[in-house]
Structures are given as structure tokens and as C-alpha cells.
Write an enzyme that holds these catalytic residues in place. Sequence first.
Site, PDB file in Angstrom:
ATOM      1  N   ASP A  89       8.083  -4.682  -7.139  1.00 47.92           N
ATOM      2  CA  ASP A  89       7.522  -3.738  -6.170  1.00 47.92           C
ATOM      3  C   ASP A  89       7.196  -4.419  -4.844  1.00 47.92           C
ATOM      4  OD1 ASP A  89       5.602  -5.213  -7.571  1.00 47.92           O
ATOM      5  OD2 ASP A  89       4.056  -3.673  -7.360  1.00 47.92           O
ATOM      6  N   ASN A 147       1.772  -0.185 -13.293  1.00 51.58           N
ATOM      7  CA  ASN A 147       0.944  -0.276 -14.489  1.00 51.58           C
ATOM      8  C   ASN A 147       0.174   1.006 -14.773  1.00 51.58           C
ATOM      9  OD1 ASN A 147       1.138  -3.143 -15.537  1.00 51.58           O
ATOM     10  ND2 ASN A 147       0.682  -3.543 -13.393  1.00 51.58           N
TER      11      ASN A 147
END
Length: 256
Positions: A109, A9
Amino acid sequence: MLLVIDVGNSNIVLGIYDNERLVRDWRVSTDKSKTPDEYGILVHDLFRLAGIGFSDIKDIIISSVVPTLTGALEKLSRQYFGFKPYVVGPGIKTGMPIQYDNPKEVGADRIVNAVAGFEKHHCALIIVDFGTATTFDYVNKRGEYCGGAIAPGLMISMEALFQKASKLPRVEIAKPPAIIAKNTVNSMQAGIYYGYVGLVDGIVTRMKGEGKDNPRVIATGGLAGLIAPESATIEEVDEYLTLEGLRILYQRNRET
């Protein structure tokens, strides 16, 4: 050569592997507004400075928690490199059982980190990833992903303090000179820094008690090196864990 891309992000981390050797890596800011062409220019410039050409790249694998950028980078791969990339998600073989109510909910992730950690250590693990959010992931001694916890990241915590407390300034995240601070800036740093160390150690300790596998605790992510020295539970910092996990997943899927 293999290009691995980890889209978070806040940052995008790119790495180039020559077989099993990481030869270059870069960290750039995540920008959801960039087009595939703009990212193509960025990658071209990074490659040029490193003396690498697009034709040197034979495959690409992407892990992304930003859906809008996943599509942009897939398009970049097709337009600039001439092939479809591997994307971590449904259809990718991880070689790791995922014990989660809905395995599709687990961030790419987190799975990549779990795969890399178990491949490297072959033991039970808790992996702490300091990103925009801080994630805690438990892998048991059989190599099964068991789940974990998600907490607000350090940057989110500091930004919330600045935005919601009108008299407090925005400060750098850093270890203060003392926990009993003598000014506002150091007081904020003390609260965030040592509060976060306590959060990490508290969650890890509880996970150890629940998991009962005596796991090794590994930290990764941009701020891992800041927190780890004061943590009583973190045993190792591995800044390239996610990139290594992408390389491993590529190998597992290329060979099938």
C-alpha cells in the site's frame, strides 16, 4: 473494466475503473476467516446492486498487507473471473526506485500511494495514510521512494487506552468541543484527537527538515478527513489515492 482491490488490516476497498474513470467503489470490513467463495458472494452482491457483471471485468489488480487474504483473492479471481490477477509485490514494475534497506519489506500500500502521488503531482511528497497503522512516506523530487515512518493508528491508540485503563470507557473517535474537556468521554477524545494531530505534524515537520525537498503533504485513508482540518502540515486529502495507484501500476505492467 478494471477491478482494483486494496486489502488493509481493517478494511478492503474495491474500485471499478472504466479506462481512467473510477465508476464505483466500496469499503468492506476485512475478515481473514472468509473463504474465496464467501468473498465471491460478497463481490457478486456488490456488483449486482451496481448493475455490473463478472464478465464486464477484464482484469484485476490487488494490493494486500494481509497475506492470508492475498491467496484467497487470487483464487477468487481465477474461479469467478477466469484469469490470474496482478498482485503488487516482487515482479511488479513500479517505475519508482525504492531506497529502502530491503525493498521487499515495504508494504504494498505504501508503494502504491507513492506511485500515485508522484504521478499526480510530479514533486517531492510526504504521504500520510491513516489506516490500522498510520504510515508516513517520503518521495523525493526525483520520484524516488526514500522510506518513512510507521505509527500506531488512531483506532489502535483508542483501543489500547480502553483496554489498559480499567475505568475508561470505549468512545467514538471524534473531534471534541474543546481541548480542556469537562467530562471523561470528551477528555479521552481530546487526548487522542489533538495528540494525534500533534503526532502527525511533528513527524511531518521532522521529515521535511531531513528531506530538504520542500515536499507537498497529502493525506489518505479512512480517517484522513477527520485529522486534516486541524493539521498545520497536511495540504490535501485524497481519499482515492490508493485506488488510483493501483490503476497506474496496472497500466504500467499491462503495457510491458
